[in-house]
Design a protein around this motif. Structure first.
Motif, short mmCIF file in Angstrom:
data_model
loop_
_atom_site.label_atom_id
_atom_site.label_comp_id
_atom_site.label_asym_id
_atom_site.label_seq_id
_atom_site.Cartn_x
_atom_site.Cartn_y
_atom_site.Cartn_z
N UNK A 182 1.29 9.22 -2.20
CA UNK A 182 1.03 10.21 -2.70
C UNK A 182 0.75 11.13 -2.32
N UNK A 183 0.83 12.37 -2.49
CA UNK A 183 0.87 13.65 -1.37
C UNK A 183 -0.67 13.85 -1.75
N UNK A 184 -0.85 14.41 -0.70
CA UNK A 184 -2.60 14.85 0.00
C UNK A 184 -3.01 16.61 0.21
N UNK A 185 -4.10 16.91 -0.19
CA UNK A 185 -3.80 18.46 -0.77
C UNK A 185 -2.36 19.13 -1.57
N UNK A 186 -1.56 19.15 -1.01
CA UNK A 186 -0.62 19.97 -2.22
C UNK A 186 -0.61 20.97 -2.64
N UNK A 243 0.74 -0.97 -0.31
CA UNK A 243 -0.07 -0.45 -0.49
C UNK A 243 0.94 1.25 -0.07
N UNK A 244 0.55 2.63 -0.08
CA UNK A 244 0.73 3.57 -0.49
C UNK A 244 1.20 4.89 0.89
N UNK A 245 1.94 4.92 1.74
CA UNK A 245 1.55 5.62 2.26
C UNK A 245 1.39 7.57 1.95
N UNK A 246 0.49 7.76 1.73
CA UNK A 246 -0.61 9.00 2.40
C UNK A 246 0.06 10.19 2.41
N UNK A 247 0.59 10.99 2.28
CA UNK A 247 0.82 11.93 2.88
C UNK A 247 0.07 13.63 2.69
#
Length: 380
Positions: free
Chosen positions: A239-243, A212-216
């Motif tokens: 994945x980058x969350x919000x960015x 699974x990915x780390x969603x940051x």
């Protein structure tokens, strides 16, 4: 068997079909095209003058774990007993009767990813669900779909101010590295001898094994860069969350083979990290070839405004094609469920929306929403 006929079908994955037909059987798309045979006994819906799209997908929500109308009793999205809680699962806190699920269906949203909040440096596992059902286990499309982590002000506020690790950005990043190293050590021990199980480290090990990915959660450009630095150090999927400030370093992000969830851009600038938010972030990321999704971060922005967000992005320069992909197929890829949802394709789940008009016209609305081939909302 269900037949939709005389519709403009925007498949997303391939060409748009004028006056097309969709055949649904056993909850799946059986065939898509023009002038298809209509079996006797099939239910037929004449969608003359209507547009059909895949069901919409929001990749970053807190539906059911941050319930609407319930006050503090419904706030089950941040387990703040520790700054790192990889052992918790959003699945265990979701209330399927949360009003937000109904709002989702009524606005054409058929799949969502639900995750813990961003109070903790590591917040726990997330899950992808369909937006219909009474038992959360029966709504699941992928579990787990990622592990939540957070950089920046939120963990500093919730834990740094209480004397726990994470009082600075250095401390947040350092604590995240520590837990990843503990996860590596746990994997090594598990391969050579009997050992005592640790649920939190087991979940971190899923990231390190690329299961699974780390969603940051990362708003500021420096936090995004730190997250990507950690990605390189540990060779993990992320994945980058919000960015939010992704437009400032869009070419750097593009070098790292990450998918990005942008939003909730309709929210106010409620904290320092959001002062430079804008729809231009999406445009700049797309220019650099970064795959983007649009999110409401429900309930920060209500789930019913996922399509509104896409419309406003188009108003600011994003093409309609890319904007629709950002709430359908790209979103499905983001959460790892594109084999089942996100486009109208033979063999995929029959999740689709019949719109009263152009979905990029805010005056239009979802006329009917279907999940697994069954109508879960009808406007009249």
């Amino acid at each position: 068997m269900l037949i939709i006929k005389n519709a403009k079908i925007i498949t997303v994955s391939s060409e748009t079909i004028e006056e097309g037909m969709i055949v649904v059987k056993d909850g799946l798309f059986l065939s898509i095209g023009k002038n298809l045979d209509i079996p006797s006994g099939a239910e037929v819906i004449d969608a003359q003058g209507n547009i059909v799209t895949p069901g919409l997908i929001d990749v970053h929500t807190h539906l059911g774990v941050n319930e609407e109308g319930g006050g503090r009793d419904g706030h089950d999205f941040n387990e703040v007993s520790s700054e790192v809680t990889p052992e918790v699962r959003a699945l265990d806190g979701i209330l399927p009767s949360d009003k937000g699920f109904e709002d989702a269906r009524n606005s054409g949203v058929t799949t969502v990813q639900i995750m813990p909040g961003s109070a903790n440096i590591i917040g726990g596992e997330m899950v992808a669900l369909k937006t219909i059902g009474n038992v959360v286990d029966q709504m699941v499309i992928k579990n787990p779909s990622g592990l939540k982590a957070a950089m920046g002000e939120n963990p500093k506020k919730f834990h740094g101010e209480k004397g726990r690790a994470g009082s600075t950005r250095m401390g947040v990043a350092g604590r995240l590295r520590e837990k990843l190293i503990e996860g590596l050590n746990y994997i090594n021990k598990s391969e050579i001898s009997s050992f005592e199980r640790n649920l939190g480290l087991e979940n971190i090990a899923k990231v390190l094994r690329k299961e699974i990915p780390l969603r940051v959660h990362a708003h500021r450009a420096d936090d995004i860069a730190t997250a990507l630095r950690i990605k390189r150090e540990f060779n993990i999927d992320m994945t980058i969350e919000h960015c939010t400030e992704g437009h400032k370093i869009s070419s750097f992000i593009a070098e790292h083979d990450v998918m990005v969830s942008v939003g909730p851009t309709m929210s106010t600038r409620s904290k320092q990290e959001l002062k430079d938010k804008g729809w231009n972030t999406l445009v700049e990321l797309v220019k650099e070839g970064v795959q983007i999704s649009i999110t409401t971060d429900h309930p920060v922005v209500s789930i019913e405004h996922l399509r509104t967000s896409a419309i406003l992005a188009v108003k600011s320069g994003l093409s309609e094609k890319v904007a629709l992909e950002a709430i359908t197929l790209n979103s499905a890829k983001h959460i790892g469920v594109a084999d089942r949802v996100g486009s109208i394709e033979v063999g995929k789940d029959a999740d689709f929306v019949i719109w009263s008009g152009d979905p990029f016209d805010l005056r239009s609305s979802a006329q009917s929403t279907f999940i697994n081939g069954k109508c879960v909302y009808r406007s009249h």
